[in-house]
Write a protein that holds these residues in place. Structure first.
Motif, short mmCIF file in Angstrom:
data_model
loop_
_atom_site.label_atom_id
_atom_site.label_comp_id
_atom_site.label_asym_id
_atom_site.label_seq_id
_atom_site.Cartn_x
_atom_site.Cartn_y
_atom_site.Cartn_z
N GLN A 83 14.50 10.05 -0.23
CA GLN A 83 14.02 8.99 0.68
C GLN A 83 14.60 7.65 0.28
O GLN A 83 15.05 6.87 1.13
N ALA A 84 14.62 7.40 -1.03
CA ALA A 84 15.18 6.13 -1.49
C ALA A 84 16.67 6.04 -1.12
O ALA A 84 17.15 5.01 -0.64
N ASP B 5 8.33 4.84 4.61
CA ASP B 5 9.28 3.73 4.45
C ASP B 5 10.49 3.93 5.34
O ASP B 5 10.98 3.00 5.98
N LEU B 6 10.98 5.18 5.36
CA LEU B 6 12.15 5.48 6.18
C LEU B 6 11.85 5.23 7.64
O LEU B 6 12.65 4.63 8.36
N ALA C 128 5.81 14.35 -1.78
CA ALA C 128 7.14 14.64 -1.23
C ALA C 128 8.18 14.00 -2.17
O ALA C 128 7.89 13.02 -2.85
N ASP C 129 9.35 14.59 -2.18
CA ASP C 129 10.41 14.13 -3.08
C ASP C 129 10.80 12.69 -2.72
O ASP C 129 11.32 12.45 -1.64
N PRO C 130 10.59 11.72 -3.62
CA PRO C 130 10.88 10.34 -3.24
C PRO C 130 12.36 9.97 -3.34
O PRO C 130 12.80 9.01 -2.72
N LEU D 32 19.43 12.70 8.34
CA LEU D 32 18.52 13.82 8.56
C LEU D 32 18.89 15.00 7.65
O LEU D 32 18.02 15.64 7.04
N TYR D 33 20.18 15.24 7.56
CA TYR D 33 20.71 16.33 6.74
C TYR D 33 20.25 16.17 5.30
O TYR D 33 19.76 17.09 4.66
N PHE D 34 20.40 14.95 4.83
CA PHE D 34 20.08 14.67 3.44
C PHE D 34 18.60 14.91 3.15
O PHE D 34 18.23 15.55 2.17
N LEU D 35 17.78 14.40 4.06
CA LEU D 35 16.35 14.56 3.87
C LEU D 35 15.95 16.03 3.91
O LEU D 35 15.12 16.50 3.12
#
Lengths: 776, 112
Positions: free
Chosen positions: B70-71, A653-654, B65-67, B41-44
């Motif tokens: 991403q949200a 999605d990203l 993967a941790d959703p 990017l850092y957050f992900l």
């Protein structure tokens, strides 16, 4: 009782609507019944069998702040003064202010004040008292500045505000310490713990803070300078706030805490000293004033000093006299202010040098003024209430005892200073009266031909003078029902005195005689002493200190503000980023959070490395490229690179979103860049460049450290499992990210849409809006 | 890999801040874009990379993967887009009104 307190405030809300019809009906008439009904309400408590009343309403229970009203003798006396004189003042103002003035504002402020002042004298909770106290300062500020187009009014308003609010803060500090020491916010419970307070370490501070609060509010030397400037207010306000009620709030405070503080040597010393100095200084300064209201202002200062000194003495007779004088002062000074206002209103000037011989033009005002001034002077006549309390004051100065050299000197000096102050009081009273109403009539100096005021305007001062005479003739009538209860409350025990006119040939009587005789001599030879009155350092000296302080504080604030508000965006950014950097680094070091023990990382693959390397190079390249098209493309490279990374990292999605957004952004960049000038080579000096580089590199490194440390220290388990498990059962969707966005965190998304919408609106506005073409 | 990605995010941040500190409006806008890229990017990266399948429910798969990040990042991307476009138009408008894109010349006078 709570309705009585808040009724004026309620009406203050309605007044702006009522004042619409001010052309037809003067707003004052519509709201006149309010204070009068309050007065009647409190009047029903007066009587020999009065018992204190309590009523309590919760306000902020968690902080132990409640609107608890406690009506004892002292509060009753003040409540009657506030509502009674309030009624008269409203009546008087109907004739003083015509309907062209901003009546709505005036009465709104006045009624806010009324509620605030009633709240001050009735609150048992110290914090409620403080809140009401500040409200009186604010309404006083608004009323002094009522004629805001006058420069002097604004100056006076600001001055009174600064000084009284300074005192208010001090009071707040005092009551906070009191609650810490006693563990209660109720004044009655504090009185019960008087020993605890006096023995605590904080006691000197409590005393100092409370005194500062009371001295500034009640215009004690050297904080008295605001009161003369407050005379710029309309006269009804001066009569009400700055003579009868608000300035007595400080006195009330001292009287209220008298059962706690009384008997302390320091309390006695400070309060007596400042009180007596204020008495002498105020009456001395009053003699050299030429403005009627100026004389009355200094006279008020001096009388407040006298009451303050008596509260300091703390003996039963002194406290009784103090309470008695509060009542007397309100009656005669209120009437005098009103008469002064009438003279001003009818002749157009308050300058006593231009006035004279008004006796024949204004016989009723003249008669009223006789009683007022002679009562103030303390002339020994049985129908003047001022004499009674003054005589008691002399009595009180003679019976103090103290130890220690300073104390003994003060005790010895008290009667002398009292007499000196009273002599000057006598002189200015006579000057005020004879200077205005007798002597040569100076027609050519007066802006208007004087004539007597309308009858209804004379009614309020007449009622007050009637009070002067009634108290003078039948003091016992007021004593049993009212004054004794108030004196009890201040003394903290039974304090029942009889009020006599004739005491016999006691020292106090000789003092009174000396005052009258020397006063007459000084008044008759006043012209010879003028030199001395004007030689001594005038009020200007303290005013200069005040003005100097104000000016320099303004300059200093200006300097500090301009030193960092430079208008340079870069400078702000440097400050902000440096602050974030310093704070984050500080916390990181302090909590010992740095952690480089790398565990549990994903394997490194070549394709990711290549993408990352391209992005890194592109990011750094943005700094060195000066072609605008090139820089857009480079930014695009970074954005698309990020999308590819999202693909690698299992975030479809990203990746999709990033691709769309990046495309639109690049297009948008292109559109805007077309209109913007090309990038130039940086011409900044090397030092600035160095700073920029240092900040950027430093911040990048810090982020790196934080990132690695955070990655390696996981204090809690991830909450992701909840979403993973419940996306289908609870959200009914297979795409977890979507379910989170529209379901679990739907409100977030709603706001996100709102932000986009706002940005879109702003963009449309900026593109479409054209200011008139002539403008730049 | 996470360490490298953190490094990349830091580089994006550093370059962004350097651009932010420049005088020209364009560079400032570019700076904000770089910083938001870095932040995403850092957050992900903080939520660990390449663990499990993409967060789409498929029968039989237990590791995803941790959703959550991403949200959040998805929201952030959209917001960053709004901010960027707003800034761009603001820059354009400022330039057309004032005929300069130099921040030092846009400081305004001392008096409001």
């Amino acid at each position: 009782m709570i309705y009585a307190v808040f009724a004026p405030l309620l009406f203050a809300v309605l007044i702006p609507f009522l004042s619409r019809w001010k052309e037809k009906v003067h707003t004052g008439w519509l709201i006149l019944p309010v204070p009068f009904l309050i007065f009647l309400y409190f009047l029903q408590f007066v009587g020999p069998n009065f018992e204190p009343q309590v009523q309590s309403v919760q306000w902020i229970p968690s902080l132990d702040i409640s609107l608890s009203f406690h009506l004892d003798g002292l509060s009753l006396l003040f409540a009657l003064l506030i509502s009674g004189i309030g009624t008269l003042v409203v009546l008087y103002s109907i004739y003083y202010l015509n309907h062209k003035e901003q009546l709505g504002h005036f009465y709104t402020y006045l009624y806010i004040f009324m509620t605030a002042m009633l709240g001050v004298v009735l609150s048992d909770n110290v914090f409620a008292l403080y809140a009401f106290w500040e409200f009186t300062s604010i309404s006083s500020f608004l009323l002094i500045g009522y004629w805001h187009y006058r420069e002097r009014s604004r100056y006076g308003a600001l001055k009174s505000m600064l000084i009284t609010v300074l005192g208010g803060f001090s009071l707040l500090a005092g009551i906070i310490l009191l609650t810490i020491v006693t563990g209660t916010t109720s004044i009655r419970e504090m009185v019960a713990q008087a020993d605890v307070i006096v023995d605590s370490h904080y006691f000197p501070f409590i005393l100092a803070f409370l005194l500062l609060g009371a001295f500034t509010k009640s215009a004690q030397f050297p904080f008295h300078i605001w009161l003369p400037d407050a005379m710029e207010a309309p006269t009804p306000v001066s009569a009400y706030l700055h003579s009868a009620t608000m300035v007595k709030a400080g006195i009330y405070l001292m009287a209220r805490f008298s059962p706690i503080l009384g008997g302390e040597p320091n309390f006695f010393f400070l309060l007596s000293l400042f009180g007596i100095v204020t008495l002498v200084w105020g009456s001395f300064m009053a003699v050299r004033q030429t403005d009627l209201k100026g004389i009355l202002a200094y006279s008020t200062i001096s009388q407040l000093g006298m009451i303050m000194a008596m509260l300091g003495f703390g003996t039963d007779v002194a406290l009784f006299a103090a309470v008695f004088h509060i009542l007397n002062h309100a009656t005669f000074k209120g009437s005098l202010f009103m008469v002064a206002g009438i003279v001003d209103h009818e002749t157009g000037t308050r300058d006593i040098r231009k006035l004279g011989g008004l006796m024949t033009f204004m016989p009723i005002s003249f008669t009223l003024a006789i009683f007022g001034t002679f009562s103030m002077a303390g002339v020994p006549l049985p129908f003047l209430n001022g004499f009674y309390s003054k005589e008691m004051f002399f009595d009180a100065t003679l019976v103090n005892s103290a130890t220690g050299p300073f104390m003994e000197a003060l005790v010895a000096a008290l009667p002398v200073l009292a007499v000196v102050g009273s002599i000057f009081t006598f002189v200015y009273s006579m000057y005020l009266f004879f200077g205005t109403f007798t002597g040569k009539y100076k027609e050519e100096e007066l802006p208007q031909t004087p004539h007597e005021a309308p009858k209804m305007m004379l009614l309020p001062p007449f009622i007050l003078v009637l009070g002067v005479i009634t108290i003078g003739l039948f003091p016992e009538m007021f004593n049993q029902g009212l004054i004794t209860h108030a004196a009890d409350a201040v003394f903290g025990a039974e304090n029942n005195k009889d009020i006599y006119f004739w005491h016999g040939l006691v020292p106090a009587f000789y003092m009174s005689v000396a005052v009258v005789v020397l006063g007459i001599v000084l008044y008759l030879t006043k012209s010879k002493w003028e030199g001395i009155y004007s030689v001594l350092p005038g009020r200007l000296s303290f005013n200069r200190v005040y003005d100097w302080l104000i000016e320099n504080i303004e300059k200093g604030s200006n300097k500090i503000t301009t030193s960092y508000m430079t208008g340079s965006l870069r400078f702000y950014m440097v400050l902000v980023i440096t602050a974030i950097f310093a704070i984050t680094l500080g916390v990181l070091i302090q909590t010992n959070g740095v952690n480089f023990e790398v565990t549990d990382v994903a394997p490194i693959t070549v394709k990711e490395l290549i993408v990352a390397a391209i992005m890194a190079i592109a990011a750094i390249a943005t700094i060195f490229v000066h072609n605008r098209i090139a820089i857009i493309l480079i930014v695009g490279v970074i954005g698309y690179g990020l999308a590819i990374l999202f693909v690698f990292y299992r975030a479809p999605d990203l990746a999709l979103t990033q691709l769309i957004v990046e495309t639109v952004t690049v297009v948008l960049f292109m559109l805007c860049f077309y209109h913007l000038p090309n990038l130039q080579k940086s011409t900044t000096p090397l030092l600035t460049k160095g700073v920029n580089v240092a900040i950027s590199v430093g911040f990048g490194l810090l982020l790196m450290v934080i990132g690695v440390s955070a990655y390696n220290s996981r204090a809690f388990d991830s909450i992701a499992d909840y979403y993973i498990e419940n996306a289908d059962p609870l959200g009914g969707g297979y795409n977890m990210v979507n379910v989170i966005l529209v379901d679990f965190r739907g409100i977030d998304t709603l706001f996100e849409v709102a932000v986009l919408f706002g940005a879109a609106l702003a963009i449309i506005a900026m593109i479409k809006l054209r200011r008139d073409k002539g403008a730049k | 890999m996470e360490i490298i990605m953190t490094g990349l995010a830091s580089i994006l941040f550093g370059a962004g801040i350097y651009n932010l500190l420049q005088k020209q409006l364009l560079r400032i806008v570019v700076g904000t874009v770089l910083i938001s890229h870095g932040a995403h990017l850092y957050f992900l990266t903080m939520a660990q990379l390449k663990r499990g399948a993409p967060p789409l429910v498929v029968d039989g798969v237990t590791e995803y993967a941790d959703p959550l990040p991403q949200a959040l990042v998805l929201t952030a991307i959209v917001i960053a887009f709004g901010v960027t476009s707003f800034l761009l138009v603001l820059a354009y408008r400022t330039y057309t009104l004032n005929k300069t894109d130099n921040m030092e010349e846009l400081r305004g006078s001392d008096h409001e």
